[in-house]
Design an enzyme around this catalytic site. Structure first.
Site, PDB file in Angstrom:
ATOM      1  N   ARG A   1      -2.396   3.161   4.302  1.00  0.00           N
ATOM      2  CA  ARG A   1      -1.980   4.527   3.983  1.00  0.00           C
ATOM      3  C   ARG A   1      -3.111   5.529   4.020  1.00  0.00           C
ATOM      4  NH1 ARG A   1       1.422   1.243   2.001  1.00  0.00           N
ATOM      5  NH2 ARG A   1      -0.450   0.078   1.582  1.00  0.00           N
ATOM      6  N   THR A   2      -4.203   5.202   3.342  1.00  0.00           N
ATOM      7  CA  THR A   2      -5.257   6.198   3.191  1.00  0.00           C
ATOM      8  C   THR A   2      -5.830   6.546   4.568  1.00  0.00           C
ATOM      9  OG1 THR A   2      -5.725   5.278   1.028  1.00  0.00           O
ATOM     10  CG2 THR A   2      -7.394   6.729   1.959  1.00  0.00           C
TER      11      THR A   2
ATOM     12  N   LYS B   1     -24.623  -6.474  11.643  1.00  0.00           N
ATOM     13  CA  LYS B   1     -26.018  -6.806  11.973  1.00  0.00           C
ATOM     14  C   LYS B   1     -26.953  -6.524  10.810  1.00  0.00           C
ATOM     15  CE  LYS B   1     -25.269  -5.335  16.780  1.00  0.00           C
ATOM     16  NZ  LYS B   1     -25.654  -4.301  17.746  1.00  0.00           N
TER      17      LYS B   1
ATOM     18  N   ARG C   1     -14.497   4.498   2.578  1.00  0.00           N
ATOM     19  CA  ARG C   1     -13.999   3.492   1.619  1.00  0.00           C
ATOM     20  C   ARG C   1     -14.973   2.324   1.654  1.00  0.00           C
ATOM     21  NH1 ARG C   1      -7.969   1.245   1.035  1.00  0.00           N
ATOM     22  NH2 ARG C   1      -7.867   3.255  -0.022  1.00  0.00           N
TER      23      ARG C   1
ATOM     24  N   HIS D   1     -10.729   6.959  -6.699  1.00  0.00           N
ATOM     25  CA  HIS D   1      -9.953   7.181  -5.476  1.00  0.00           C
ATOM     26  C   HIS D   1      -9.296   8.559  -5.625  1.00  0.00           C
ATOM     27  CE1 HIS D   1      -7.603   6.538  -1.978  1.00  0.00           C
ATOM     28  NE2 HIS D   1      -7.058   5.374  -2.243  1.00  0.00           N
TER      29      HIS D   1
HETATM   30  C1  NCD Z   1      -4.964   1.609  -3.462  1.00  0.00           C
HETATM   31  C2  NCD Z   1      -6.447   1.366  -3.312  1.00  0.00           C
HETATM   32  O1  NCD Z   1      -6.932   1.106  -2.215  1.00  0.00           O
HETATM   33  O2  NCD Z   1      -7.120   1.500  -4.329  1.00  0.00           O
HETATM   34  N1  NCD Z   1      -4.314   1.731  -2.243  1.00  0.00           N
HETATM   35  C3  NCD Z   1      -4.172   2.984  -1.707  1.00  0.00           C
HETATM   36  O3  NCD Z   1      -5.122   3.603  -1.293  1.00  0.00           O
HETATM   37  N2  NCD Z   1      -2.938   3.521  -1.734  1.00  0.00           N
HETATM   38  C4  NCD Z   1      -4.271   0.685  -4.388  1.00  0.00           C
HETATM   39  C5  NCD Z   1      -4.403  -0.797  -4.201  1.00  0.00           C
HETATM   40  O4  NCD Z   1      -5.047  -1.275  -3.254  1.00  0.00           O
HETATM   41  O5  NCD Z   1      -3.841  -1.511  -5.026  1.00  0.00           O
END
Ligand code: NCD
Length: 301
Positions: free
Chosen positions: A53-54, A82, A103, A131
């Site tokens: 999703r993100t 590497k 991320r 997040h």
């Molecule tokens: C979340 C995350 O990555 O923290 N996912 C997201 O971005 N919607 C929640 C999760 O992984 O449980």
């Protein structure tokens, strides 16, 4: 508005949140108004952990604004394999892109990376840290559903490792809400987050049992047990599946309770809940696009 980077939800004031949500609302109502806004601009995607999703909603947002993306791809296929440091990786990619979405499995990674680059960094999840863009789409969804003041919000599941929880809890301190945290003792909110909430004067209660508080809730935000962050696999198995929402649990829920989840879900919400009027999690995921469009519109010069 904040300056430069979006690193944690702690930096978001009530005014900041309202600015982003209002802009997202305008964009959702009239996407044509921002067509071409990012013409010729590129967003760098650096995902050192899995994402559906993100990553895809940032890519969708950039493209719907007329921009493009450059994607590092998987860690396996990049020079990280590497032994390249995160600091070097971001210093290189800032030369390719106008903003970076990062991320990373290490808490604090986005903040550290922001010290090495001049382009805006957006934290798309740093280990068990924060997040913030998920929080903005969560707040957008809550506001659409029930407004943002005078609410009672339950947050259930993995409160210890869940970064979406940490960011949401901080951001909610800007609003007049009661926060009810529901988890086993071993997955309580970290002490540092509890301390921050206390300092912010938040109205917070902790529970091990959902049933006592469920009838009072306007929103229940369910989270996945963060298996990948558990030091001990046995501990994971002992807890997984304990805090689960199904039709039986919902028999005691208020009629207009909104059930949210950042997704992906594993077993925390039974599929039968999807068919009820409580389920808001797919709509929540879709809201990631206008909210991230609003963020890019506001953050990129
Ligand atoms: C979340 C995350 O990555 O923290 N996912 C997201 O971005 N919607 C929640 C999760 O992984 O449980």
């Amino acid at each position: 508005m904040w300056k430069d980077h979006l690193l944690t939800a702690k930096q978001l004031s009530r005014g900041d949140v309202e600015t982003v949500l209002d802009r997202a609302g305008e964009i959702a109502a009239d996407p044509e108004a921002v067509r071409g806004r990012l013409d010729g601009r590129l967003l760098g995607l650096l995902f050192f952990e899995p994402s559906t999703r993100t990553k895809m909603s940032f890519e969708t947002a950039a493209k719907r604004l007329g921009g493009g993306v450059v994607d590092m791809g998987s860690v396996e296929s990049s020079s990280v394999k590497k032994g390249e440091s995160l600091a070097d990786t971001v210093r290189v990619i800032e030369g390719y892109a106008d903003a970076l979405v990062l991320r990373h499995p290490s808490q604090g990674a986005a903040t550290m990376a922001s010290e090495f680059v001049d382009v805006p960094i957006i934290n798309a999840g740093d280990g068990a840290g924060h997040h913030p863009t998920q929080t903005l789409l969560d707040l957008y969804t809550i506001r659409e559903t029930a407004g943002l003041d005078g609410l009672s919000i339950g947050i259930m599941g993995d409160l210890k490792y869940g970064r979406t929880v940490h960011s949401l809890a901080h951001a909610l301190t800007n609003f007049d809400v009661h926060q009810h945290f529901v988890s086993p003792e071993s997955l309580r909110l970290p002490r540092s987050v509890r301390y921050d909430l206390h300092q912010a004067g938040a109205n917070v209660r902790e529970h091990e049992d959902l049933s006592a508080v469920l009838p009072t809730l306007d929103v229940l935000y369910v989270t996945r047990i963060q298996r990948e962050r558990f030091p001990d696999e046995n501990e994971y198995h002992a807890i997984a599946g304990e805090y689960r929402i199904d039709a039986d649990v919902l028999a005691d829920a208020p009629e207009d309770l909104a059930i949210m989840h950042p997704l992906p879900r594993v077993d925390e919400i039974a599929p039968e809940v999807d068919e009820t009027a409580h389920a808001r999690y797919f709509e929540q995921a879709h809201n990631g696009v206008p909210v991230r469009m609003a963020l890019l519109d506001l953050m990129l010069p």
